[in-house]
Design a protein around this motif. Structure first.
Motif, PDB file in Angstrom:
ATOM      1  N   UNK A   1       4.140  14.665   6.580  1.00  0.00           N
ATOM      2  CA  UNK A   1       4.308  16.066   6.185  1.00  0.00           C
ATOM      3  C   UNK A   1       4.347  16.204   4.660  1.00  0.00           C
ATOM      4  N   UNK A   2       4.864  15.182   3.989  1.00  0.00           N
ATOM      5  CA  UNK A   2       4.966  15.213   2.529  1.00  0.00           C
ATOM      6  C   UNK A   2       3.812  14.483   1.852  1.00  0.00           C
ATOM      7  N   UNK A   3       2.956  13.846   2.649  1.00  0.00           N
ATOM      8  CA  UNK A   3       1.807  13.092   2.148  1.00  0.00           C
ATOM      9  C   UNK A   3       2.226  12.029   1.125  1.00  0.00           C
ATOM     10  N   UNK A   4       3.298  11.359   1.449  1.00  0.00           N
ATOM     11  CA  UNK A   4       3.772  10.232   0.664  1.00  0.00           C
ATOM     12  C   UNK A   4       4.663   9.401   1.576  1.00  0.00           C
ATOM     13  N   UNK A   5       5.406   8.473   1.017  1.00  0.00           N
ATOM     14  CA  UNK A   5       6.264   7.607   1.826  1.00  0.00           C
ATOM     15  C   UNK A   5       7.644   7.507   1.203  1.00  0.00           C
TER      16      UNK A   5
ATOM     17  N   UNK B   1       0.818  -1.204   0.000  1.00  0.00           N
ATOM     18  CA  UNK B   1       0.000   0.000   0.000  1.00  0.00           C
ATOM     19  C   UNK B   1       0.860   1.265   0.000  1.00  0.00           C
ATOM     20  N   UNK B   2       1.984   1.238   0.690  1.00  0.00           N
ATOM     21  CA  UNK B   2       2.882   2.394   0.621  1.00  0.00           C
ATOM     22  C   UNK B   2       3.407   2.579  -0.796  1.00  0.00           C
ATOM     23  N   UNK B   3       3.747   1.474  -1.448  1.00  0.00           N
ATOM     24  CA  UNK B   3       4.232   1.555  -2.820  1.00  0.00           C
ATOM     25  C   UNK B   3       3.147   2.098  -3.746  1.00  0.00           C
TER      26      UNK B   3
ATOM     27  N   UNK C   1      -3.060   2.592   7.411  1.00  0.00           N
ATOM     28  CA  UNK C   1      -2.509   1.372   6.825  1.00  0.00           C
ATOM     29  C   UNK C   1      -2.321   0.289   7.890  1.00  0.00           C
ATOM     30  N   UNK C   2      -1.901   0.685   9.084  1.00  0.00           N
ATOM     31  CA  UNK C   2      -1.760  -0.289  10.169  1.00  0.00           C
ATOM     32  C   UNK C   2      -3.116  -0.889  10.543  1.00  0.00           C
ATOM     33  N   UNK C   3      -4.155  -0.044  10.529  1.00  0.00           N
ATOM     34  CA  UNK C   3      -5.497  -0.560  10.846  1.00  0.00           C
ATOM     35  C   UNK C   3      -5.947  -1.541   9.776  1.00  0.00           C
ATOM     36  N   UNK C   4      -5.637  -1.252   8.510  1.00  0.00           N
ATOM     37  CA  UNK C   4      -5.959  -2.191   7.431  1.00  0.00           C
ATOM     38  C   UNK C   4      -5.200  -3.506   7.608  1.00  0.00           C
ATOM     39  N   UNK C   5      -3.912  -3.399   7.950  1.00  0.00           N
ATOM     40  CA  UNK C   5      -3.100  -4.604   8.130  1.00  0.00           C
ATOM     41  C   UNK C   5      -3.611  -5.430   9.306  1.00  0.00           C
ATOM     42  N   UNK C   6      -3.977  -4.763  10.391  1.00  0.00           N
ATOM     43  CA  UNK C   6      -4.517  -5.476  11.547  1.00  0.00           C
ATOM     44  C   UNK C   6      -5.824  -6.170  11.186  1.00  0.00           C
ATOM     45  N   UNK C   7      -6.654  -5.505  10.385  1.00  0.00           N
ATOM     46  CA  UNK C   7      -7.897  -6.128   9.932  1.00  0.00           C
ATOM     47  C   UNK C   7      -7.638  -7.343   9.069  1.00  0.00           C
TER      48      UNK C   7
ATOM     49  N   UNK D   1       3.085   5.850  -3.240  1.00  0.00           N
ATOM     50  CA  UNK D   1       4.251   6.480  -3.867  1.00  0.00           C
ATOM     51  C   UNK D   1       4.092   6.519  -5.388  1.00  0.00           C
ATOM     52  N   UNK D   2       3.538   5.442  -5.953  1.00  0.00           N
ATOM     53  CA  UNK D   2       3.368   5.356  -7.408  1.00  0.00           C
ATOM     54  C   UNK D   2       2.159   6.131  -7.922  1.00  0.00           C
ATOM     55  N   UNK D   3       1.366   6.686  -7.007  1.00  0.00           N
ATOM     56  CA  UNK D   3       0.198   7.446  -7.423  1.00  0.00           C
ATOM     57  C   UNK D   3      -1.021   6.601  -7.735  1.00  0.00           C
ATOM     58  N   UNK D   4      -0.995   5.327  -7.326  1.00  0.00           N
ATOM     59  CA  UNK D   4      -2.123   4.437  -7.596  1.00  0.00           C
ATOM     60  C   UNK D   4      -3.167   4.445  -6.485  1.00  0.00           C
ATOM     61  N   UNK D   5      -2.880   5.174  -5.405  1.00  0.00           N
ATOM     62  CA  UNK D   5      -3.819   5.264  -4.293  1.00  0.00           C
ATOM     63  C   UNK D   5      -3.635   6.628  -3.639  1.00  0.00           C
TER      64      UNK D   5
END
Length: 262
Positions: A183-187, A80-82, A97-103, A85-89
């Motif tokens: 702060x940069x709204x990306x990873x 999901x981070x990728x 993302x951690x909440x999604x992973x925990x789910x 970064x790639x602009x696909x999400x």
């Protein structure tokens, strides 16, 4: 190799300064096998005729199942981070993302065993917060203190602002400045994240040293012109034969020595 002329040191946090997999394993184990009620509370409950019986504890995990769930978590975060970064999400902070992973872990566990925690949103939320309850490596706190006597230290993490605050407090990390990729709204390895450190430091990129246990992270910093130092950790991403980083250290004490910090 030319002498390094460094005016500030930038540190990755997750995996480099704290043992992220161990913290997630502990969270997964607690989620699957919650603490048993105390003997006193059990006795009190059993003495009341109107009390309903306590639910059976969730079945415990063997090591292979724990590792399977940990890998599921890690792959979700990486994927999901990728995508972001790639602009696909659209951007989402690490908390989401951690909440999604925990789910995802909860659903995978529910599919393999009858587990009351898997259907409990509060339990899943608590599992997600395991990503903030991470122990530092044995050399981390002393190593940061030693380096801070010579250089301004900047933490640069993919963790959200809120997660980074809690993580720093839990692990006892001390910074001159802690920066979140939020702060940069990306990873990372998006250049915009490394640029945060360059901007805050007010220096040219080559005067900053990026320290990480992940070769992919160092490559991202290197692409923006930062100098780089790889620190070996059991859970990192080791350099390949084609990587050319400025420093290679076995731990933070070794890194400090190579930088001339006594």
């Amino acid at each position: 190799m030319a002498e390094l002329k460094i005016d500030a040191v930038v540190f990755d946090v997750l995996g480099t300064l704290v043992d992220e997999p161990a913290g997630l394993r502990a969270g997964i184990s607690t989620f699957v096998t919650p603490p048993r009620p105390s003997s006193s509370s059990s006795a009190s409950s059993s003495s009341s005729p109107s009390s309903s019986p306590s639910p059976s504890p969730s079945p415990s995990l063997d090591d292979s199942e724990t590792e399977r769930l940990l890998l599921l978590w890690q792959r979700h975060i990486e994927r999901e981070q990728r995508r972001i970064v790639d602009g696909d999400r659209p951007y989402a902070p690490s908390d989401a993302l951690d909440r999604e992973a925990a789910g995802a872990v909860a659903r995978a566990r529910a599919a393999g065993a009858e587990d009351p925690a898997a259907a409990d949103p509060d339990a899943v939320d608590s599992l997600a917060r395991a990503a903030r309850r991470l122990r530092p490596w044995p050399d981390t706190v002393a190593g940061l203190a030693r380096l801070a006597g010579r250089f301004p230290l900047i933490g640069l993490s993919n963790a959200s602002r809120t997660a980074l605050l809690e993580l720093n407090a839990h692990a006892g990390l001390r910074w001159h400045q802690a920066l979140s990729a939020e702060e940069a709204r990306t990873y990372k390895p998006d250049p915009a994240v490394y640029r945060l450190a360059v901007t805050v430091a007010g220096l040219t990129p080559e005067r900053l040293l990026m320290v990480a246990a992940h070769a992919w992270d160092l490559r991202g910093a290197q692409a923006l012109g930062l100098r780089t130092a790889y620190v070996a950790r059991p859970v990192g991403d080791p350099p390949t034969s084609s990587d050319r980083f400025d420093l290679y250290a076995k731990d933070l004490a070794d890194l400090a020595g190579q930088l001339g910090v006594v």
